[in-house]
Design an enzyme around this catalytic site. Structure first.
Site, mmCIF file in Angstrom:
data_model
loop_
_atom_site.group_PDB
_atom_site.id
_atom_site.type_symbol
_atom_site.label_atom_id
_atom_site.label_comp_id
_atom_site.label_asym_id
_atom_site.label_seq_id
_atom_site.Cartn_x
_atom_site.Cartn_y
_atom_site.Cartn_z
ATOM 1 N N HIS A 155 0.843 -1.213 0.000
ATOM 2 C CA HIS A 155 0.000 0.000 0.000
ATOM 3 C C HIS A 155 0.873 1.257 0.000
ATOM 4 C CE1 HIS A 155 -3.642 -2.347 1.366
ATOM 5 N NE2 HIS A 155 -2.679 -3.118 1.854
ATOM 6 N N SER A 276 15.116 20.200 -17.355
ATOM 7 C CA SER A 276 13.948 21.030 -17.618
ATOM 8 C C SER A 276 14.373 22.240 -18.424
ATOM 9 C CB SER A 276 13.351 21.472 -16.281
ATOM 10 O OG SER A 276 12.543 22.612 -16.449
ATOM 11 N N LYS A 282 16.452 20.621 -12.212
ATOM 12 C CA LYS A 282 15.705 19.374 -12.380
ATOM 13 C C LYS A 282 16.528 18.248 -13.013
ATOM 14 C CE LYS A 282 11.910 18.548 -11.805
ATOM 15 N NZ LYS A 282 10.796 18.817 -12.674
#
Lengths: 467, 467, 467, 467
Positions: A155, A276, A282
């Site tokens: 989960h 980016s 990034k």
């Protein structure tokens, strides 16, 4: 050139021609079509339709056409309707009128079904090698990273500590199933339709079993009507490709997560990440995101084909022409993704410190329950006691391993000082020494198994008379 | 009862509970869950977690719970979250606290994966029997209708005459592939996940191979993380069901066509057709239309499941709970359709006169071309000549067999009086005597093969300790 | 050139580069990208980031780049990663360093979302014209064929006689809904994302409303995070295309049926049919079969895209790069099919004699029941009586209109001699004179409505500063 | 009771009956069917088929049947084939033979199309209220969390700081599009098919416009053949539901991520999370995982229906019976998910400290580039300089805001001491003050807009004569 113009008074309208033409994509099966013609010529000769001289002439012609394709010198004519037409047209230019005898007793219906099966059969080994390549990387990583502990999740919540090697291998086995599924379909593919004619079989006494052996097929199709329309193998190929896509997407999803700053378990090599246009800091896992995205596209290919198949009456309908584009697209997609994923995982950097830091003592709550079970408490009660310990620690704002022995003994008198050993993640991992479990010993056995199955060659090269 | 309440302060919100509950559908696996618990109890006893006395007590309790299910006396409690919880709750009522020991070292993650595999394994023989049943009807029809000629179609245009038996058998072989595909997936299904715990394996030294044998599985899963999340077998089941749906839809589409007034080849028995609330004369092939419609629904089940699988990270996520409804729905759909289709085809009436009348001489144009080939004309030229004959006959508004010998000889001097034999449909059929072709001799061989493969039992009954 | 190289030490691996590159398909949006850059340059100038001189220089540069695309002289560099990069690279070559100012405050995320919306907006009128073109053909046919009766079918069983015009128009209205659905999505498309930056908005005070007007958009997006990731419009486009595909497939399926020898209602012009490489007599409706097949492919494009969208967290992820190929493919598919279908229906020949012959008297059984209703019998009883009449006629092997008056009166004493008028198909059609019914009067009203809605121009040409 | 038994000699076979029966699901439209019958009775009276007395008798009978449904006292008979049959059968028991007049001139084909449209029309307001309910929660959260900063992500990599309110609202707008899409389809739904008969229209002069007004429909369908077979509205409903599912899945995916220990931005209330049967410490976001999973299932419903629709010829075919189950399932799924998600988000706890801690200075690299742009550097160069700064900081193992001014000035001489202000996340957010951007001012405007659109009532209650 069309193969069917005799009874028509008008030519096909230009826009209709374009819609109808399959040449832009079916030319990919040129070599298969030539093979198929070679064995058909053999069959016609044995059936007495071609003399030995004609037979040899046709074979020589086909060999020349093949060379043109292999040397990228083949020139399509504007009037070529599909690859079969193009090759027959060119053959006639090369050999003269004898070429006109080749199509005796066959139809494009059985021809294209044969070509297409052959193309997939011949392509599967390449696909398998990409899958095996990624498996090899996973095995390498599993071997290298054997000492590294990481949190296991269910989960997406921290669950129990595991070995990183165990995690790598959890992505190995789905690929193994994929390889086996693709291998299993060879049995379905290798039934020869050639000789089924347009729908009813050929009037010439061609020995289909002999053709089948020549082309490296295992058997012949049993019913001519079914043979020209059966595309189960196309659906199977796309299903297998789609399931492979799902496995790669799962892996990709995990890598995307684990390369976030928040998880920080992995860092991609610069060579496999992108930046980016706006944000200078990034470092993006584009190749994994694309993998995830393309898994959707692959499923679309499967759905599209199956929707097309649904509702056709038996025998050949032209709708079936939609079968090739998705197969080529699915293969190209996997052939593009797999080497990139392999390269990216080969060069990914692990961050064992971050992984280890993410294993908090509450992840050993099951071990605490198991400890109580070993002391004779029924598991259901042990689970409740461990749950209360988790709650008690949370209330104090401390970790489970810092809860005092007194508190523990309040929860259950059977708890003794040795309870604290329970919270050692390394020992926790070692305790899960059941087959297939995460204990180092079990993982080593698993790894050995993985190596042995990965090395299996799934495909014998098809031996055809025309390789 | 929930199996996990220890650390929680509030109960699950009521609407969330309803969303979360899987009991409405997973109760279908009650007997499988009990089996699974029995072998797990064995394993715990051998691993020393249960005494022999506790073991026997649990087995007795499980036997009692099983009886309640078998006699439809089992009562669910409002607090039962799923079938596993319900059974453990009831077991505790029956045996007292010892029931609390049963869940030691296992998780619902490995438990449900095991139950579900077992359910499918045990259901496949039933599905196979429905498929084999329809095959048997097709074989009977093929046997009975051996003398009947009908037009064969491609592109839904009359193409060449065929035997009706050959047509029936063209629907036999796809079902055979379906049966084999389902049978092949047993190899994938019969790997036992039990003992994989929540994700990392069990801490108790349970002998998973022994469990596997007890439950009739062939092997054990190799990696615990993969074991609890692998749903390839679900996708495979739905794919196979969907492909079966497509085959039935093809057959249904053909029956719908052939029972129109325009074709008129078949007439449905009243017991398998329906009328109109408005139009008193109607006799509708509803069951075949529904078959065709449900093939779409089956494909939706596959697409839905695969979309859900795509994008989950490895190990168990609750999204997987969506796996059972489509499998049950797919099985129920096929189990509803197949007997109806079988009954409808068993009782369908053929109209040999209409079929025969629909064979017009132009359908022997290929035979005419083949005739020319036998006279030494290259097929490509023969095809053109035959095309011109078709055109010439159409221009005169007559059939090919009425074109004068002079006209024929104008088209090609090799044509002689024997050309008219070409237009006998029975002979045309007989000429296609290649393997898999429509000639009576070839169809008889095909029929014998069909009988022999139809009779193969694809499944050994799974021998488990808990049948 | 990449727009993001600053912090990277290694170049992107070659295979990863290929996987990553979107240039092969996104170059189709070159002109839109240039438009988008022009208005952005305007915005930057108004926000004080560009001087008027720089602004003009950039506009001149962009105009030059546009010319290169329009004249097919633009040359891509091996290093161009996507269309945005290619254009910025070329702009820098044309204008020098000032080009480097253009990307201030924007990101490829908002840029590509804008380009793509603009591309679809500008493409919709073309698509509409193809749909309207097919509608025009259907209107023409309806007008021409007003006198022709044909059987209407439900469940593919003959049901009631109808006008052929009515049938043609039954395919008009679905296309009208398609056109309206595409038109309705313009409202969703015309919200401008530009100015949303990578995800959080721009730091430069660009007036987004002004940009929106310049580009011909109706409004601006409301939330920058949503703006860069919203692909609802892509799903809508593919859904609409797929539903159009289904409508065309239905029409195609009917044409395939009605051109069979058995129905024989239509005959395709040679220019829109194809032959067989084997069977000289064949005339195949390939273009309709392909239409039917491609409807499956279109649905696959929708499913694929939606599967990809499902499960992405908010904001931009690279998976979204998979959005363009299906849109281009769906448009190209419809742009290929629609003109061909239009041409084929324009030239199709009707066979009124065959249609009329297919109307058998039992199709007036409902009229018989209605006749009884008019005589005061409750419909339910009338239906039963008519059913018995059908049965009685069938038992005698005659048609309903040949059943003796005595037999009729045995079934119901209210039946009189005038019952035989019921079986006149022309009158039957005339009786169905409710709005939307098949009576000539009603069909004429319907036709007038169809003409008036068909003529509506659904799209104003987008007025942008950069056309 | 069947409505069509007159001409049949044998009853429908039992298994075929079960396959054929739609009662298990179409009984959900009982009240709509009664409404539809009431207006039809009105129409028949006005057309002179029913006397006023018969009309009143039928209306009284229908009212009684309605009460039985409303009070759950209606009893189905084993012989009821579908809801229409069941109601007509019961009506006959209540009123006697006059009931047999009600079906005059209509067919179940136009009846079911009307019932189904009405059911969806009447259900949309409920669905809208669930969507609006979730929107209201998002608005509340946005209002409450206005001060909280969090990292914004693209590619799941930290990108730029944003307001949590902005993030909440990014999930508001997709739901707004969903509501509008559902509202837009009312225009498509509210065209009345009743009066189209089985396919060709009714012979009785029923005023369809009047029926349409009585039932609250806006218009009537234009072509009877199209009217009985058009299921575009079903596809639209499922598409809209599926797109809603995708939006919920995106939100759910984000919540699953943000409730991990690694992100830790949110904590679910106990009332909306679940535990593990094995691991006492687990707190699982099951309801969000199920939401994610069910989005796959919803897409499957769409795909299934569209596959079924593809390939049917025009007018009614029984395949269409597959249309209702997916619509009911899609509605039930959304009706189950939406309130749970609303409840879970209402009670979710935010962790502003963790969010804030996750904003590292490199996320202001774009701000650094923008700072350079404001100093006159071209953005492309500014981006490169900022990239180098990121690299330099990484090489030193420090954050961007700790890099010395000297280092900065080495990278670009225009950098001054004020550069360090750039790294304040609050100011970074404030700088993005473009419309739709993340600046508090812009978000407040956005919030006001959201409130005003959320409050719009999308549906007028349908005013029918039979509410």
């Amino acid at each position: 050139m069309t193969l069917w113009g005799g009874r028509f008074k008008e030519n096909l309208d230009k826009v209709a021609w374009q819609l109808n033409s399959s040449l832009p994509f079916d030319q990919r099966m040129a070599l298969q079509d030539i093979c198929c013609s070679e064995v058909w010529a053999d069959g016609l000769q044995r059936a007495g339709i071609l003399t030995e001289g004609e037979h040899q002439e046709i074979l020589r012609g086909l060999q020349e056409v093949r060379s043109e394709f292999q040397n990228k010198k083949f020139k399509f004519a504007g009037s070529d309707e599909d690859i079969h037409t193009a090759i027959e047209r060119r053959l006639a230019e090369v050999t003269g009128p004898v070429a006109g005898k080749l199509h005796s007793g066959r139809s494009r219906n059985d021809q294209v079904a044969t070509d297409f099966r052959l193309w997939i059969i011949q392509t599967l080994p390449e696909l398998d090698s990409y899958l095996a390549g990624l498996q090899a990387v996973l095995i390498d990583r599993a071997e290298t990273d054997m000492e590294i502990l990481m949190p296991g999740y269910t989960h997406l919540q921290r669950a129990q500590p595991i070995l990183l090697s165990h995690w790598w291998l959890s992505h190995f086995w789905p690929l193994q199933r994929d390889r086996e599924r693709f291998a299993q379909m060879v049995g379905h593919l290798a039934a020869l339709p050639l000789g089924s004619g347009a729908l009813a079989g050929s009037t010439f006494q061609v020995d289909r079993k002999a053709l089948s052996s020549s082309l490296g097929f295992a058997t012949i199709t049993k019913n001519s009507l079914d043979a020209v329309s059966d595309r189960d193998f196309v659906a199977e190929f796309l299903f297998n490709a789609s399931l492979t896509g799902i496995h790669l997407s799962k892996l990709a999803e995990a890598i995307v997560l684990f390369t976030t700053s928040e998880f920080g378990f992995f860092e991609l090599a610069d060579a496999f990440s992108t930046g980016s246009s706006l944000m200078p800091q990034k470092k993006n896992p584009d190749v994994f995101e694309l993998t995830r995205g393309k898994a959707g596209t692959l499923l679309g290919l499967l759905t599209g084909l199956m929707t097309t198949l649904k509702g056709l009456p038996s025998t050949y309908d032209k709708d079936l022409q939609e079968d090739k584009i998705p197969v080529f697209a699915a293969f190209d997609t996997l052939a593009a993704i797999l080497p990139v994923i392999s390269g990216a995982l080969e060069t990914i950097k692990t961050n064992p410190v971050k992984m280890s830091a993410a294993i908090d003592p509450s992840m050993m709550a099951t071990d605490l329950a198991d400890y109580l079970v070993m002391k004779g408490i029924a598991f259901r009660e042990a689970h409740t006691i461990a749950g209360k310990a988790v709650q008690a620690a949370a209330d104090e704002g401390i970790h489970l391993d810092k809860l005092s022995i007194k508190k523990y003994q309040n929860l259950s008198p059977v708890i003794e000082d040795d309870v604290y050993e329970v919270f050692n993640p390394k020992k926790s991992v070692e305790r899960r020494n059941v087959s297939g479990g995460t204990a180092p010993e079990a993982v080593k056995i698993q790894l050995a198994k993985a190596k042995s199955v990965q090395a299996i060659l799934h495909y014998q090269m098809v031996q055809t008379r025309c390789q």
